[in-house]
Motif scaffolding. Sequence first.
Motif, PDB file in Angstrom:
ATOM      1  N   MET A   1      75.550   8.209 -36.380  1.00 24.62           N
ATOM      2  CA  MET A   1      75.362   6.760 -36.444  1.00 24.62           C
ATOM      3  C   MET A   1      74.161   6.325 -35.605  1.00 24.62           C
ATOM      4  SD  MET A   1      79.311   5.437 -36.309  1.00 24.62           S
ATOM      5  CE  MET A   1      78.794   3.735 -36.127  1.00 24.62           C
ATOM      6  N   ALA A   2      74.009   6.929 -34.427  1.00 22.03           N
ATOM      7  CA  ALA A   2      72.866   6.588 -33.574  1.00 22.03           C
ATOM      8  C   ALA A   2      71.552   6.986 -34.236  1.00 22.03           C
ATOM      9  CB  ALA A   2      73.010   7.267 -32.210  1.00 22.03           C
ATOM     10  N   VAL A   3      71.545   8.121 -34.930  1.00 26.92           N
ATOM     11  CA  VAL A   3      70.346   8.546 -35.670  1.00 26.92           C
ATOM     12  C   VAL A   3      70.038   7.557 -36.790  1.00 26.92           C
ATOM     13  CG1 VAL A   3      69.400  10.323 -37.187  1.00 26.92           C
ATOM     14  CG2 VAL A   3      70.617  10.985 -35.105  1.00 26.92           C
ATOM     15  N   ASP A   4      71.091   7.092 -37.476  1.00 28.30           N
ATOM     16  CA  ASP A   4      70.891   6.106 -38.543  1.00 28.30           C
ATOM     17  C   ASP A   4      70.345   4.792 -37.983  1.00 28.30           C
ATOM     18  OD1 ASP A   4      71.767   7.867 -40.454  1.00 28.30           O
ATOM     19  OD2 ASP A   4      73.830   7.125 -40.464  1.00 28.30           O
ATOM     20  N   ASP A   5      70.859   4.376 -36.836  1.00 28.46           N
ATOM     21  CA  ASP A   5      70.354   3.147 -36.210  1.00 28.46           C
ATOM     22  C   ASP A   5      68.865   3.258 -35.906  1.00 28.46           C
ATOM     23  OD1 ASP A   5      72.831   1.963 -36.312  1.00 28.46           O
ATOM     24  OD2 ASP A   5      73.393   2.493 -34.257  1.00 28.46           O
ATOM     25  N   GLN A   6      68.449   4.422 -35.441  1.00 23.85           N
ATOM     26  CA  GLN A   6      67.029   4.624 -35.153  1.00 23.85           C
ATOM     27  C   GLN A   6      66.204   4.578 -36.442  1.00 23.85           C
ATOM     28  OE1 GLN A   6      66.168   8.113 -32.807  1.00 23.85           O
ATOM     29  NE2 GLN A   6      64.003   8.079 -33.308  1.00 23.85           N
ATOM     30  N   ALA A   7      66.700   5.209 -37.501  1.00 20.54           N
ATOM     31  CA  ALA A   7      65.980   5.196 -38.774  1.00 20.54           C
ATOM     32  C   ALA A   7      65.866   3.776 -39.332  1.00 20.54           C
ATOM     33  CB  ALA A   7      66.690   6.108 -39.783  1.00 20.54           C
ATOM     34  N   ILE A   8      66.935   2.996 -39.184  1.00 20.79           N
ATOM     35  CA  ILE A   8      66.902   1.613 -39.662  1.00 20.79           C
ATOM     36  C   ILE A   8      65.852   0.808 -38.900  1.00 20.79           C
ATOM     37  CG2 ILE A   8      68.220  -0.543 -39.741  1.00 20.79           C
ATOM     38  CD1 ILE A   8      70.720   1.170 -40.289  1.00 20.79           C
ATOM     39  N   GLN A   9      65.819   0.983 -37.578  1.00 19.39           N
ATOM     40  CA  GLN A   9      64.861   0.231 -36.774  1.00 19.39           C
ATOM     41  C   GLN A   9      63.431   0.641 -37.097  1.00 19.39           C
ATOM     42  OE1 GLN A   9      65.350  -2.416 -34.860  1.00 19.39           O
ATOM     43  NE2 GLN A   9      63.133  -2.491 -34.666  1.00 19.39           N
ATOM     44  N   GLU A  10      63.217   1.904 -37.420  1.00 18.81           N
ATOM     45  CA  GLU A  10      61.877   2.347 -37.817  1.00 18.81           C
ATOM     46  C   GLU A  10      61.442   1.651 -39.111  1.00 18.81           C
ATOM     47  OE1 GLU A  10      62.255   6.544 -38.035  1.00 18.81           O
ATOM     48  OE2 GLU A  10      62.047   6.864 -35.863  1.00 18.81           O
ATOM     49  N   GLU A  11      62.384   1.475 -40.029  1.00 16.18           N
ATOM     50  CA  GLU A  11      62.052   0.767 -41.269  1.00 16.18           C
ATOM     51  C   GLU A  11      61.764  -0.713 -40.994  1.00 16.18           C
ATOM     52  OE1 GLU A  11      61.480   1.970 -44.222  1.00 16.18           O
ATOM     53  OE2 GLU A  11      61.827   3.993 -43.458  1.00 16.18           O
ATOM     54  N   VAL A  12      62.520  -1.308 -40.063  1.00 12.39           N
ATOM     55  CA  VAL A  12      62.264  -2.703 -39.695  1.00 12.39           C
ATOM     56  C   VAL A  12      60.860  -2.850 -39.119  1.00 12.39           C
ATOM     57  CG1 VAL A  12      62.945  -4.579 -38.143  1.00 12.39           C
ATOM     58  CG2 VAL A  12      64.696  -3.264 -39.346  1.00 12.39           C
ATOM     59  N   ALA A  13      60.463  -1.906 -38.262  1.00 12.93           N
ATOM     60  CA  ALA A  13      59.118  -1.951 -37.672  1.00 12.93           C
ATOM     61  C   ALA A  13      58.044  -1.775 -38.752  1.00 12.93           C
ATOM     62  CB  ALA A  13      58.981  -0.871 -36.602  1.00 12.93           C
ATOM     63  N   THR A  14      58.323  -0.909 -39.719  1.00  9.14           N
ATOM     64  CA  THR A  14      57.370  -0.736 -40.815  1.00  9.14           C
ATOM     65  C   THR A  14      57.217  -2.023 -41.607  1.00  9.14           C
ATOM     66  OG1 THR A  14      57.938   1.618 -41.001  1.00  9.14           O
ATOM     67  CG2 THR A  14      56.840   0.594 -42.889  1.00  9.14           C
ATOM     68  N   GLY A  15      58.341  -2.699 -41.852  1.00  5.41           N
ATOM     69  CA  GLY A  15      58.272  -3.961 -42.570  1.00  5.41           C
ATOM     70  C   GLY A  15      57.507  -5.026 -41.811  1.00  5.41           C
ATOM     71  N   ALA A  16      57.574  -4.978 -40.473  1.00  2.54           N
ATOM     72  CA  ALA A  16      56.877  -5.982 -39.666  1.00  2.54           C
ATOM     73  C   ALA A  16      55.357  -5.837 -39.785  1.00  2.54           C
ATOM     74  CB  ALA A  16      57.307  -5.870 -38.204  1.00  2.54           C
ATOM     75  N   ILE A  17      54.875  -4.649 -40.130  1.00  2.00           N
ATOM     76  CA  ILE A  17      53.431  -4.450 -40.277  1.00  2.00           C
ATOM     77  C   ILE A  17      52.873  -5.342 -41.391  1.00  2.00           C
ATOM     78  CG2 ILE A  17      51.645  -2.781 -40.884  1.00  2.00           C
ATOM     79  CD1 ILE A  17      53.321  -0.609 -39.642  1.00  2.00           C
ATOM     80  N   PHE A  18      53.641  -5.498 -42.462  1.00  2.00           N
ATOM     81  CA  PHE A  18      53.142  -6.245 -43.617  1.00  2.00           C
ATOM     82  C   PHE A  18      53.037  -7.742 -43.332  1.00  2.00           C
ATOM     83  CE2 PHE A  18      55.112  -2.391 -45.387  1.00  2.00           C
ATOM     84  CZ  PHE A  18      54.027  -1.877 -46.067  1.00  2.00           C
ATOM     85  N   ASP A  19      53.731  -8.215 -42.296  1.00  2.00           N
ATOM     86  CA  ASP A  19      53.579  -9.621 -41.916  1.00  2.00           C
ATOM     87  C   ASP A  19      52.206  -9.897 -41.300  1.00  2.00           C
ATOM     88  OD1 ASP A  19      56.116 -10.206 -42.787  1.00  2.00           O
ATOM     89  OD2 ASP A  19      57.054  -9.844 -40.846  1.00  2.00           O
ATOM     90  N   LEU A  20      51.471  -8.828 -40.961  1.00  2.00           N
ATOM     91  CA  LEU A  20      50.140  -9.013 -40.373  1.00  2.00           C
ATOM     92  C   LEU A  20      49.064  -9.252 -41.436  1.00  2.00           C
ATOM     93  CD1 LEU A  20      50.225  -6.112 -37.736  1.00  2.00           C
ATOM     94  CD2 LEU A  20      50.864  -8.499 -37.412  1.00  2.00           C
TER      95      LEU A  20
END
Length: 464
Positions: free
Chosen positions: A23-42
Amino acid sequence: VDQPFSLGDAIAFALMNNLDVAMAVDDQAIQEEVATGAIFDLLPSLVLSAERSHRDNEAASSSQNYYTGEESLAASMSSEQNTARHSAELSWNLLNFAVNFMKWGQELSRIGVTEQRLRRVRQNLAYDVTQAYARVAVAQETAEQADIMIQELEARLVVLEDNVQRRLVPRSEALETEATIMETVFLLRKILKEYDSARVELNQLMGLEPDTNIIVSGFDFTILPDPMPVDLSAMQDEALLNRPELFEQDIAENISRNEAHQALIKMLPTVTPYYRYDHDDNDYLVHNDWYTVGLRISWDILSIPGYWADMRVADAQTRRVRTERAQISAAVMAQVALSVIEYQDMLEQTTQLKAVAEKRAELTETVRLEVEQGKVHRAMLLDMEERSLSAKMEYHSSYARLISAMARVANSLGRDWEAGAYQEVPGVTSGDLTSSTFDEDAARLADRAEAEHGTELAVDIQAN
Protein backbone atom coordinates in the motif's frame (compact mmCIF):
# COMPACT_ATOMS: atom_id res chain seq x y z
CA VAL A 1 7.91 -22.47 3.25
CA ASP A 2 8.26 -26.12 4.27
CA GLN A 3 11.97 -25.64 4.99
CA PRO A 4 13.47 -23.84 8.00
CA PHE A 5 14.21 -20.19 7.30
CA SER A 6 16.28 -17.65 9.17
CA LEU A 7 15.30 -14.28 10.55
CA GLY A 8 16.94 -12.66 7.51
CA ASP A 9 14.79 -14.81 5.19
CA ALA A 10 11.65 -13.88 7.13
CA ILE A 11 12.30 -10.14 6.93
CA ALA A 12 13.26 -10.28 3.24
CA PHE A 13 10.13 -12.28 2.42
CA ALA A 14 7.91 -9.93 4.45
CA LEU A 15 9.30 -6.84 2.72
CA MET A 16 8.36 -8.36 -0.62
CA ASN A 17 4.90 -9.62 0.31
CA ASN A 18 3.48 -7.58 3.19
CA LEU A 19 0.34 -5.65 2.22
CA ASP A 20 1.23 -2.57 4.30
CA VAL A 21 4.41 -2.21 2.26
CA ALA A 22 2.46 -2.76 -0.96
CA MET A 23 0.00 0.00 0.00
CA ALA A 24 2.85 2.40 0.81
CA VAL A 25 4.43 1.64 -2.58
CA ASP A 26 1.09 2.34 -4.26
CA ASP A 27 0.78 5.64 -2.39
CA GLN A 28 4.18 6.67 -3.70
CA ALA A 29 3.25 5.70 -7.27
CA ILE A 30 0.02 7.69 -7.02
CA GLN A 31 1.85 10.77 -5.79
CA GLU A 32 4.36 10.47 -8.64
CA GLU A 33 1.46 10.54 -11.10
CA VAL A 34 0.00 13.59 -9.33
CA ALA A 35 3.36 15.37 -9.68
CA THR A 36 3.48 14.44 -13.36
CA GLY A 37 0.03 15.89 -13.85
CA ALA A 38 1.10 19.12 -12.15
CA ILE A 39 3.74 19.66 -14.86
CA PHE A 40 1.03 20.18 -17.49
CA ASP A 41 -0.43 23.08 -15.49
CA LEU A 42 2.75 24.99 -16.39
CA LEU A 43 1.93 25.03 -20.10
CA PRO A 44 0.44 28.13 -21.76
CA SER A 45 -3.18 28.16 -22.84
CA LEU A 46 -3.99 27.39 -26.48
CA VAL A 47 -7.67 27.92 -27.27
CA LEU A 48 -9.14 26.96 -30.65
CA SER A 49 -12.62 28.19 -31.58
CA ALA A 50 -14.86 28.05 -34.63
CA GLU A 51 -18.32 29.29 -35.56
CA ARG A 52 -20.72 28.29 -38.28
CA SER A 53 -24.11 30.08 -38.29
CA HIS A 54 -26.94 31.39 -40.51
CA ARG A 55 -29.42 34.20 -39.87
CA ASP A 56 -32.79 34.52 -41.61
CA ASN A 57 -32.34 38.13 -42.75
CA GLU A 58 -29.57 40.47 -43.71
CA ALA A 59 -27.72 42.38 -41.01
CA ALA A 60 -28.42 45.74 -42.64
CA SER A 61 -28.03 49.00 -40.73
CA SER A 62 -28.11 52.73 -41.27
CA SER A 63 -26.76 55.72 -39.36
CA GLN A 64 -28.00 59.19 -38.43
CA ASN A 65 -26.39 62.51 -37.82
CA TYR A 66 -25.67 63.04 -34.17
CA TYR A 67 -26.53 66.73 -34.17
CA THR A 68 -29.48 66.90 -36.60
CA GLY A 69 -30.94 63.44 -36.14
CA GLU A 70 -31.28 63.00 -39.88
CA GLU A 71 -30.25 59.82 -41.64
CA SER A 72 -26.78 60.37 -42.89
CA LEU A 73 -26.28 57.11 -44.83
CA ALA A 74 -28.60 54.76 -46.64
CA ALA A 75 -29.18 51.36 -45.07
CA SER A 76 -26.23 49.11 -45.81
CA MET A 77 -24.74 45.78 -44.74
CA SER A 78 -21.19 44.57 -44.19
CA SER A 79 -21.78 40.96 -43.18
CA GLU A 80 -23.30 37.92 -44.80
CA GLN A 81 -26.21 35.85 -43.61
CA ASN A 82 -23.91 32.84 -43.32
CA THR A 83 -21.11 33.17 -40.80
CA ALA A 84 -17.92 31.09 -40.96
CA ARG A 85 -15.07 32.10 -38.73
CA HIS A 86 -12.39 30.42 -36.61
CA SER A 87 -9.54 31.50 -34.40
CA ALA A 88 -6.61 30.26 -32.33
CA GLU A 89 -5.25 32.10 -29.29
CA LEU A 90 -2.05 31.32 -27.43
CA SER A 91 -1.88 33.04 -24.05
CA TRP A 92 0.20 32.64 -20.92
CA ASN A 93 -1.03 33.86 -17.55
CA LEU A 94 2.33 34.62 -15.94
CA LEU A 95 0.86 34.86 -12.43
CA ASN A 96 -0.76 31.45 -12.72
CA PHE A 97 2.49 30.07 -14.13
CA ALA A 98 4.39 31.22 -11.04
CA VAL A 99 1.77 29.76 -8.70
CA ASN A 100 1.55 26.46 -10.60
CA PHE A 101 5.33 26.19 -10.65
CA MET A 102 5.33 26.35 -6.85
CA LYS A 103 2.50 23.81 -6.68
CA TRP A 104 4.52 21.47 -8.88
CA GLY A 105 7.39 21.81 -6.43
CA GLN A 106 5.01 20.94 -3.62
CA GLU A 107 3.86 17.79 -5.38
CA LEU A 108 7.47 16.76 -5.92
CA SER A 109 8.06 17.32 -2.20
CA ARG A 110 5.07 15.15 -1.37
CA ILE A 111 6.77 12.32 -3.29
CA GLY A 112 9.52 12.67 -0.70
CA VAL A 113 6.88 12.38 2.03
CA THR A 114 5.60 9.10 0.58
CA GLU A 115 9.18 7.83 0.27
CA GLN A 116 9.84 8.53 3.95
CA ARG A 117 6.57 6.90 4.96
CA LEU A 118 7.50 3.84 2.92
CA ARG A 119 10.86 3.76 4.69
CA ARG A 120 9.18 3.85 8.07
CA VAL A 121 6.68 1.15 7.11
CA ARG A 122 9.58 -1.10 6.07
CA GLN A 123 11.50 -0.31 9.26
CA ASN A 124 8.49 -1.06 11.45
CA LEU A 125 7.79 -4.23 9.52
CA ALA A 126 11.34 -5.48 10.04
CA TYR A 127 10.95 -4.80 13.77
CA ASP A 128 7.54 -6.52 13.97
CA VAL A 129 8.81 -9.55 12.05
CA THR A 130 11.79 -9.82 14.40
CA GLN A 131 9.47 -9.79 17.42
CA ALA A 132 7.12 -12.38 15.93
CA TYR A 133 10.00 -14.54 14.66
CA ALA A 134 11.60 -14.58 18.12
CA ARG A 135 8.31 -15.66 19.68
CA VAL A 136 7.89 -18.42 17.11
CA ALA A 137 11.49 -19.56 17.60
CA VAL A 138 11.04 -19.80 21.37
CA ALA A 139 7.65 -21.49 21.14
CA GLN A 140 8.88 -23.90 18.47
CA GLU A 141 11.97 -24.78 20.51
CA THR A 142 9.90 -25.52 23.60
CA ALA A 143 7.00 -27.11 21.73
CA GLU A 144 9.26 -29.83 20.33
CA GLN A 145 10.09 -30.90 23.88
CA ALA A 146 6.58 -30.21 25.19
CA ASP A 147 4.96 -32.92 23.05
CA ILE A 148 7.41 -35.53 24.27
CA MET A 149 7.15 -34.47 27.90
CA ILE A 150 3.32 -34.41 27.84
CA GLN A 151 3.32 -38.03 26.68
CA GLU A 152 5.76 -38.99 29.43
CA LEU A 153 3.73 -37.18 32.10
CA GLU A 154 0.45 -38.73 31.00
CA ALA A 155 2.11 -42.16 31.09
CA ARG A 156 3.32 -41.38 34.62
CA LEU A 157 -0.22 -40.53 35.67
CA VAL A 158 -1.38 -43.99 34.58
CA VAL A 159 1.47 -45.67 36.46
CA LEU A 160 0.85 -43.53 39.54
CA GLU A 161 -2.86 -44.40 39.60
CA ASP A 162 -1.95 -48.10 39.30
CA ASN A 163 0.49 -47.79 42.23
CA VAL A 164 -2.22 -46.16 44.34
CA GLN A 165 -4.64 -49.00 43.56
CA ARG A 166 -1.98 -51.51 44.57
CA ARG A 167 -1.27 -49.46 47.73
CA LEU A 168 2.38 -49.02 46.77
CA VAL A 169 2.19 -45.23 47.14
CA PRO A 170 0.37 -43.29 49.89
CA ARG A 171 -2.77 -41.55 48.64
CA SER A 172 -1.64 -38.11 49.84
CA GLU A 173 1.70 -38.41 48.08
CA ALA A 174 -0.01 -39.60 44.93
CA LEU A 175 -2.41 -36.65 44.93
CA GLU A 176 0.47 -34.21 45.36
CA THR A 177 2.32 -35.83 42.48
CA GLU A 178 -0.79 -35.86 40.29
CA ALA A 179 -1.35 -32.14 40.95
CA THR A 180 2.24 -31.39 39.98
CA ILE A 181 1.93 -33.43 36.79
CA MET A 182 -1.35 -31.77 35.82
CA GLU A 183 0.12 -28.30 36.42
CA THR A 184 3.09 -29.19 34.25
CA VAL A 185 0.87 -30.59 31.47
CA PHE A 186 -1.24 -27.40 31.59
CA LEU A 187 1.92 -25.32 31.25
CA LEU A 188 3.13 -27.41 28.33
CA ARG A 189 -0.19 -27.19 26.50
CA LYS A 190 -0.09 -23.43 27.00
CA ILE A 191 3.28 -23.44 25.25
CA LEU A 192 1.77 -25.27 22.27
CA LYS A 193 -1.04 -22.69 22.04
CA GLU A 194 1.53 -19.87 22.18
CA TYR A 195 3.34 -21.47 19.26
CA ASP A 196 0.14 -21.52 17.20
CA SER A 197 -0.71 -17.85 17.89
CA ALA A 198 2.87 -16.68 17.27
CA ARG A 199 2.96 -18.58 13.99
CA VAL A 200 -0.29 -16.97 12.81
CA GLU A 201 1.09 -13.51 13.63
CA LEU A 202 4.31 -14.17 11.72
CA ASN A 203 2.34 -15.54 8.75
CA GLN A 204 0.26 -12.36 8.64
CA LEU A 205 3.35 -10.14 8.67
CA MET A 206 4.98 -12.20 5.92
CA GLY A 207 1.89 -12.04 3.72
CA LEU A 208 1.12 -15.75 4.08
CA GLU A 209 -2.17 -17.47 4.84
CA PRO A 210 -2.80 -17.78 8.60
CA ASP A 211 -2.73 -21.57 8.62
CA THR A 212 0.54 -21.87 6.68
CA ASN A 213 2.83 -24.31 8.44
CA ILE A 214 6.14 -22.48 8.81
CA ILE A 215 9.35 -23.75 10.34
CA VAL A 216 11.99 -21.32 11.58
CA SER A 217 15.64 -22.17 12.02
CA GLY A 218 15.53 -20.20 15.27
CA PHE A 219 18.50 -19.17 17.38
CA ASP A 220 21.34 -20.86 19.18
CA PHE A 221 20.02 -20.41 22.72
CA THR A 222 23.24 -21.73 24.22
CA ILE A 223 25.09 -18.56 23.14
CA LEU A 224 24.05 -15.05 24.08
CA PRO A 225 24.21 -12.36 21.37
CA ASP A 226 27.32 -10.22 21.36
CA PRO A 227 26.76 -6.99 23.32
CA MET A 228 25.88 -3.99 21.17
CA PRO A 229 28.15 -0.94 21.45
CA VAL A 230 26.23 1.76 23.30
CA ASP A 231 27.01 5.47 23.00
CA LEU A 232 23.74 7.20 23.84
CA SER A 233 24.75 10.66 22.63
CA ALA A 234 26.03 9.39 19.29
CA MET A 235 22.98 7.14 18.88
CA GLN A 236 20.60 10.04 19.48
CA ASP A 237 22.46 12.13 16.91
CA GLU A 238 22.18 9.25 14.44
CA ALA A 239 18.45 8.95 15.08
CA LEU A 240 17.90 12.68 14.51
CA LEU A 241 19.64 12.34 11.15
CA ASN A 242 17.98 9.09 10.08
CA ARG A 243 14.40 8.98 11.30
CA PRO A 244 11.92 9.26 8.40
CA GLU A 245 9.43 11.17 10.56
CA LEU A 246 11.88 14.07 10.87
CA PHE A 247 12.58 14.08 7.13
CA GLU A 248 8.83 14.19 6.61
CA GLN A 249 8.51 17.20 8.93
CA ASP A 250 11.27 19.03 7.06
CA ILE A 251 9.38 18.47 3.81
CA ALA A 252 6.11 19.59 5.42
CA GLU A 253 7.79 22.81 6.55
CA ASN A 254 8.95 23.53 3.00
CA ILE A 255 5.44 22.89 1.70
CA SER A 256 3.91 25.28 4.25
CA ARG A 257 6.48 27.95 3.44
CA ASN A 258 5.66 27.48 -0.23
CA GLU A 259 1.98 28.09 0.53
CA ALA A 260 2.89 31.47 2.05
CA HIS A 261 4.89 32.42 -1.06
CA GLN A 262 1.94 31.46 -3.29
CA ALA A 263 -0.41 33.70 -1.29
CA LEU A 264 2.05 36.57 -1.63
CA ILE A 265 2.34 36.14 -5.40
CA LYS A 266 -1.44 36.02 -5.83
CA MET A 267 -1.61 39.61 -4.53
CA LEU A 268 0.20 40.84 -7.64
CA PRO A 269 -1.51 41.96 -10.87
CA THR A 270 -2.27 39.33 -13.47
CA VAL A 271 -0.20 39.75 -16.63
CA THR A 272 -1.18 37.71 -19.68
CA PRO A 273 0.65 38.09 -23.01
CA TYR A 274 -1.22 36.56 -25.93
CA TYR A 275 -0.94 35.88 -29.63
CA ARG A 276 -4.11 35.34 -31.67
CA TYR A 277 -4.96 34.27 -35.22
CA ASP A 278 -8.43 34.99 -36.68
CA HIS A 279 -10.09 33.99 -39.94
CA ASP A 280 -13.50 35.18 -41.16
CA ASP A 281 -15.09 34.12 -44.46
CA ASN A 282 -17.13 37.36 -44.68
CA ASP A 283 -16.84 38.53 -48.30
CA TYR A 284 -17.31 42.15 -47.26
CA LEU A 285 -13.99 42.10 -45.41
CA VAL A 286 -10.91 43.28 -47.22
CA HIS A 287 -8.72 40.96 -45.16
CA ASN A 288 -10.13 37.64 -44.09
CA ASP A 289 -7.11 36.64 -41.99
CA TRP A 290 -5.26 38.65 -39.35
CA TYR A 291 -2.97 38.22 -36.35
CA THR A 292 -3.13 40.03 -33.04
CA VAL A 293 -0.42 40.37 -30.39
CA GLY A 294 -1.25 41.95 -27.08
CA LEU A 295 -0.90 42.07 -23.30
CA ARG A 296 -3.74 41.85 -20.80
CA ILE A 297 -3.28 43.21 -17.28
CA SER A 298 -5.80 42.90 -14.48
CA TRP A 299 -5.62 43.38 -10.73
CA ASP A 300 -8.32 42.25 -8.31
CA ILE A 301 -7.71 44.74 -5.51
CA LEU A 302 -10.44 43.38 -3.24
CA SER A 303 -8.86 39.89 -3.25
CA ILE A 304 -5.67 41.16 -1.56
CA PRO A 305 -7.01 40.99 2.03
CA GLY A 306 -8.04 37.35 1.51
CA TYR A 307 -4.62 36.40 0.14
CA TRP A 308 -2.96 38.29 2.99
CA ALA A 309 -4.95 36.20 5.46
CA ASP A 310 -3.93 33.04 3.57
CA MET A 311 -0.29 34.05 3.86
CA ARG A 312 -0.60 34.56 7.61
CA VAL A 313 -2.25 31.16 7.96
CA ALA A 314 0.59 29.53 5.99
CA ASP A 315 3.18 31.29 8.17
CA ALA A 316 1.39 30.04 11.28
CA GLN A 317 1.30 26.53 9.83
CA THR A 318 5.04 26.72 9.17
CA ARG A 319 5.68 27.67 12.80
CA ARG A 320 3.46 24.82 13.95
CA VAL A 321 5.36 22.33 11.79
CA ARG A 322 8.63 23.53 13.36
CA THR A 323 7.15 23.03 16.82
CA GLU A 324 5.87 19.60 15.87
CA ARG A 325 9.29 18.65 14.55
CA ALA A 326 10.87 19.71 17.85
CA GLN A 327 8.30 17.57 19.65
CA ILE A 328 9.04 14.57 17.45
CA SER A 329 12.78 15.11 17.91
CA ALA A 330 12.33 15.01 21.68
CA ALA A 331 10.22 11.86 21.36
CA VAL A 332 12.86 10.24 19.11
CA MET A 333 15.61 10.97 21.61
CA ALA A 334 13.45 9.52 24.39
CA GLN A 335 12.73 6.42 22.30
CA VAL A 336 16.44 5.87 21.73
CA ALA A 337 17.17 6.27 25.43
CA LEU A 338 14.34 3.91 26.42
CA SER A 339 15.35 1.32 23.83
CA VAL A 340 18.92 1.36 25.12
CA ILE A 341 17.72 1.01 28.72
CA GLU A 342 15.46 -1.88 27.73
CA TYR A 343 18.29 -3.56 25.83
CA GLN A 344 20.74 -3.27 28.71
CA ASP A 345 18.12 -4.50 31.18
CA MET A 346 17.20 -7.48 28.97
CA LEU A 347 20.85 -8.33 28.39
CA GLU A 348 21.49 -8.45 32.15
CA GLN A 349 18.26 -10.34 32.84
CA THR A 350 18.84 -12.88 30.06
CA THR A 351 22.40 -13.50 31.26
CA GLN A 352 21.15 -14.23 34.77
CA LEU A 353 18.29 -16.43 33.59
CA LYS A 354 20.68 -18.39 31.39
CA ALA A 355 22.80 -19.16 34.45
CA VAL A 356 19.71 -20.17 36.44
CA ALA A 357 18.48 -22.45 33.61
CA GLU A 358 21.88 -24.12 33.38
CA LYS A 359 21.95 -24.71 37.15
CA ARG A 360 18.42 -26.12 37.07
CA ALA A 361 19.35 -28.47 34.22
CA GLU A 362 22.45 -29.59 36.13
CA LEU A 363 20.39 -30.14 39.29
CA THR A 364 17.80 -32.17 37.38
CA GLU A 365 20.49 -34.46 35.97
CA THR A 366 21.93 -34.92 39.45
CA VAL A 367 18.52 -35.87 40.88
CA ARG A 368 17.91 -38.23 37.95
CA LEU A 369 21.11 -40.11 38.81
CA GLU A 370 20.10 -40.26 42.46
CA VAL A 371 16.67 -41.63 41.50
CA GLU A 372 18.34 -44.36 39.44
CA GLN A 373 20.52 -45.16 42.46
CA GLY A 374 17.47 -45.25 44.71
CA LYS A 375 18.63 -42.37 46.89
CA VAL A 376 15.58 -40.13 46.35
CA HIS A 377 11.96 -40.65 45.31
CA ARG A 378 10.88 -40.23 41.67
CA ALA A 379 8.43 -37.50 42.73
CA MET A 380 11.41 -35.27 43.49
CA LEU A 381 12.70 -35.80 39.94
CA LEU A 382 9.33 -34.78 38.55
CA ASP A 383 9.43 -31.59 40.59
CA MET A 384 13.00 -30.84 39.43
CA GLU A 385 12.07 -31.44 35.80
CA GLU A 386 9.11 -29.08 36.09
CA ARG A 387 11.30 -26.39 37.65
CA SER A 388 14.02 -26.93 35.08
CA LEU A 389 11.50 -26.63 32.25
CA SER A 390 10.08 -23.45 33.77
CA ALA A 391 13.58 -21.97 34.11
CA LYS A 392 14.40 -22.90 30.52
CA MET A 393 11.15 -21.40 29.25
CA GLU A 394 11.77 -18.20 31.18
CA TYR A 395 15.30 -17.98 29.78
CA HIS A 396 14.11 -18.57 26.20
CA SER A 397 11.36 -15.97 26.60
CA SER A 398 13.90 -13.50 27.95
CA TYR A 399 16.19 -14.36 25.01
CA ALA A 400 13.35 -13.52 22.61
CA ARG A 401 12.74 -10.23 24.40
CA LEU A 402 16.47 -9.48 24.16
CA ILE A 403 16.33 -10.04 20.38
CA SER A 404 13.30 -7.75 20.22
CA ALA A 405 15.13 -5.14 22.30
CA MET A 406 18.07 -5.21 19.89
CA ALA A 407 15.65 -4.77 16.98
CA ARG A 408 13.94 -1.91 18.82
CA VAL A 409 17.27 -0.11 19.16
CA ALA A 410 17.82 -0.37 15.39
CA ASN A 411 14.23 0.75 14.79
CA SER A 412 14.52 3.77 17.09
CA LEU A 413 17.69 4.81 15.25
CA GLY A 414 15.82 4.81 11.94
CA ARG A 415 18.15 2.28 10.36
CA ASP A 416 17.03 0.61 7.15
CA TRP A 417 17.03 -3.16 6.83
CA GLU A 418 18.81 -3.06 3.47
CA ALA A 419 21.56 -0.87 4.95
CA GLY A 420 22.46 -3.42 7.63
CA ALA A 421 20.19 -2.27 10.44
CA TYR A 422 20.11 -5.72 12.10
CA GLN A 423 23.68 -6.84 11.67
CA GLU A 424 24.06 -7.36 15.45
CA VAL A 425 20.91 -9.51 15.70
CA PRO A 426 21.45 -13.30 15.69
CA GLY A 427 20.01 -15.02 12.65
CA VAL A 428 20.96 -12.14 10.35
CA THR A 429 24.30 -12.73 8.65
CA SER A 430 26.36 -10.12 6.85
CA GLY A 431 25.33 -11.81 3.61
CA ASP A 432 21.69 -11.01 4.29
CA LEU A 433 22.56 -7.33 4.31
CA THR A 434 23.97 -6.99 0.81
CA SER A 435 21.89 -6.04 -2.18
CA SER A 436 23.12 -9.00 -4.21
CA THR A 437 22.23 -11.47 -1.48
CA PHE A 438 18.88 -9.77 -1.08
CA ASP A 439 18.23 -10.40 -4.77
CA GLU A 440 19.40 -13.99 -4.39
CA ASP A 441 17.02 -14.44 -1.47
CA ALA A 442 14.20 -13.05 -3.60
CA ALA A 443 15.02 -15.47 -6.41
CA ARG A 444 15.24 -18.40 -4.02
CA LEU A 445 11.94 -17.50 -2.37
CA ALA A 446 10.36 -17.04 -5.80
CA ASP A 447 11.53 -20.53 -6.81
CA ARG A 448 10.01 -21.92 -3.64
CA ALA A 449 6.75 -20.04 -4.30
CA GLU A 450 6.65 -21.39 -7.87
CA ALA A 451 7.03 -24.93 -6.59
CA GLU A 452 4.19 -24.49 -4.12
CA HIS A 453 1.81 -21.98 -5.69
CA GLY A 454 2.59 -21.76 -9.37
CA THR A 455 4.43 -19.46 -11.74
CA GLU A 456 2.17 -16.40 -11.30
CA LEU A 457 3.02 -15.94 -7.62
CA ALA A 458 6.71 -16.44 -8.34
CA VAL A 459 6.63 -13.74 -11.00
CA ASP A 460 4.94 -11.34 -8.56
CA ILE A 461 7.63 -11.97 -5.95
CA GLN A 462 10.42 -11.37 -8.44
CA ALA A 463 8.74 -8.18 -9.65
CA ASN A 464 8.42 -6.84 -6.12
